[in-house]
Scaffold this motif. Sequence first.
Motif, short mmCIF file in Angstrom:
data_model
loop_
_atom_site.label_atom_id
_atom_site.label_comp_id
_atom_site.label_asym_id
_atom_site.label_seq_id
_atom_site.Cartn_x
_atom_site.Cartn_y
_atom_site.Cartn_z
N PHE A 164 43.00 5.59 73.95
CA PHE A 164 42.81 4.42 73.11
C PHE A 164 44.02 4.29 72.20
N ASP A 165 44.17 3.10 71.63
CA ASP A 165 45.23 2.85 70.66
C ASP A 165 44.67 1.97 69.56
N GLY A 166 45.05 2.29 68.32
CA GLY A 166 44.59 1.53 67.17
C GLY A 166 43.83 2.36 66.16
N SER A 167 43.27 3.48 66.58
CA SER A 167 42.55 4.36 65.66
C SER A 167 43.49 4.95 64.62
N PHE A 168 44.72 5.26 65.04
CA PHE A 168 45.70 5.82 64.11
C PHE A 168 46.02 4.84 62.99
N GLN A 169 46.21 3.58 63.36
CA GLN A 169 46.54 2.58 62.36
C GLN A 169 45.35 2.31 61.43
N ALA A 170 44.13 2.43 61.97
CA ALA A 170 42.93 2.14 61.18
C ALA A 170 42.56 3.28 60.24
N TYR A 187 37.10 -4.18 64.28
CA TYR A 187 38.23 -3.62 65.05
C TYR A 187 38.49 -4.37 66.35
N ARG A 188 37.78 -5.48 66.55
CA ARG A 188 38.00 -6.32 67.73
C ARG A 188 38.16 -5.46 69.00
N ILE A 189 37.29 -4.49 69.12
CA ILE A 189 37.43 -3.49 70.18
C ILE A 189 37.31 -4.12 71.57
N ARG A 190 38.14 -3.64 72.48
CA ARG A 190 38.05 -3.99 73.90
C ARG A 190 38.04 -2.69 74.69
N VAL A 191 37.16 -2.62 75.67
CA VAL A 191 37.00 -1.41 76.46
C VAL A 191 37.24 -1.74 77.93
N PHE A 192 38.12 -1.00 78.56
CA PHE A 192 38.45 -1.18 79.98
C PHE A 192 38.00 0.05 80.77
N GLY A 193 37.48 -0.18 81.97
CA GLY A 193 37.14 0.93 82.86
C GLY A 193 35.78 1.55 82.64
N VAL A 221 47.16 0.76 77.66
CA VAL A 221 46.25 0.35 76.58
C VAL A 221 47.03 -0.04 75.33
N ARG A 222 48.17 0.60 75.10
CA ARG A 222 49.01 0.21 73.96
C ARG A 222 49.59 -1.19 74.19
N TYR A 223 49.96 -1.47 75.44
CA TYR A 223 50.49 -2.80 75.77
C TYR A 223 49.41 -3.86 75.61
N SER A 224 48.20 -3.58 76.09
CA SER A 224 47.12 -4.57 75.99
C SER A 224 46.77 -4.83 74.54
N ARG A 225 46.79 -3.81 73.71
CA ARG A 225 46.50 -3.99 72.29
C ARG A 225 47.59 -4.84 71.63
N ALA A 226 48.85 -4.54 71.95
CA ALA A 226 49.95 -5.31 71.39
C ALA A 226 49.87 -6.77 71.81
N PRO A 244 38.91 4.17 55.87
CA PRO A 244 39.41 3.37 57.00
C PRO A 244 39.81 1.96 56.57
N SER A 245 40.67 1.35 57.35
CA SER A 245 41.05 -0.04 57.14
C SER A 245 40.73 -0.84 58.39
N ILE A 246 40.71 -2.16 58.28
CA ILE A 246 40.43 -3.03 59.41
C ILE A 246 41.60 -3.00 60.38
N GLY A 247 41.31 -3.10 61.69
CA GLY A 247 42.39 -3.05 62.67
C GLY A 247 41.94 -3.58 64.03
N VAL A 248 42.72 -3.23 65.04
CA VAL A 248 42.44 -3.60 66.43
C VAL A 248 42.50 -2.34 67.27
N VAL A 249 41.46 -2.10 68.08
CA VAL A 249 41.38 -0.90 68.90
C VAL A 249 41.09 -1.28 70.35
N HIS A 250 41.88 -0.74 71.27
CA HIS A 250 41.63 -0.89 72.69
C HIS A 250 41.40 0.49 73.31
N VAL A 251 40.45 0.56 74.24
CA VAL A 251 40.06 1.82 74.87
C VAL A 251 40.10 1.66 76.39
#
Length: 233
Positions: free
Chosen positions: A157-163, A33-39, A212-217, A171-178
Amino acid sequence: MREGKSTESRHWTQRFLYNLLRVVARIVAVGFYRIRVFGRENWPAEGGALVCSNHQGFMDPPLIGLCCDRQLNFLAKKSLFKFPIKAAIEWLNAIPVNRAGTGLDGLKETLKRLRGGEMVLIFPEGTRSENGDLGQLKPGFVAVARKGRAPIVPVVFDGSFQAWPKWQLLPSIGVVHVKIGKPITPDEIAQMSDEELLSALQQRMDTMFREVRYSRARSMNPRIHTTDKTQFA
């Protein structure tokens, strides 16, 4: 103050299992999910805290848990506390809630853990999102935060819905930012009315969600220019 006697007294096997699963979840999150975590610096280092997060899909509780170095407690439907998964979710600090009843049993246990210096994760939207967007928060968290005398930690976070949306079997593969936001302290909570606190958390999470939606996009399409942020409002 440390996390509290209730956490310290847990058997070492529970702590080992929780920590092991967190490491495994982090590996999966990075790999698939190429996760990135901020904060991360905004997580309270000690004491109780009420973690309020948006809710997009099935993976959300472990998704938030793998981002935090402390153990999280979370609410779960009482119907899940049956063999064969009862022991597993209890060891992962689940708090049973009877949605068909008053829910007072879950509330009492939640307050007990907050006052014992533990962190409890809730989803104030009340249900999983139908489209991935952040919905309107329900006011139930207000009384919990006040009675528990705990700070509120907003998480989005954004990306969990798509995954893994609620209608998808696997689940499917995706990109998640938190993103973990700055806590609303007990002193700040005490100075607000219930309506002001609800509005303050909603506004803070709305802003964080757009970010977080912008950073994921941007991570998926670097050609998106910084001036395009308005399309994520």
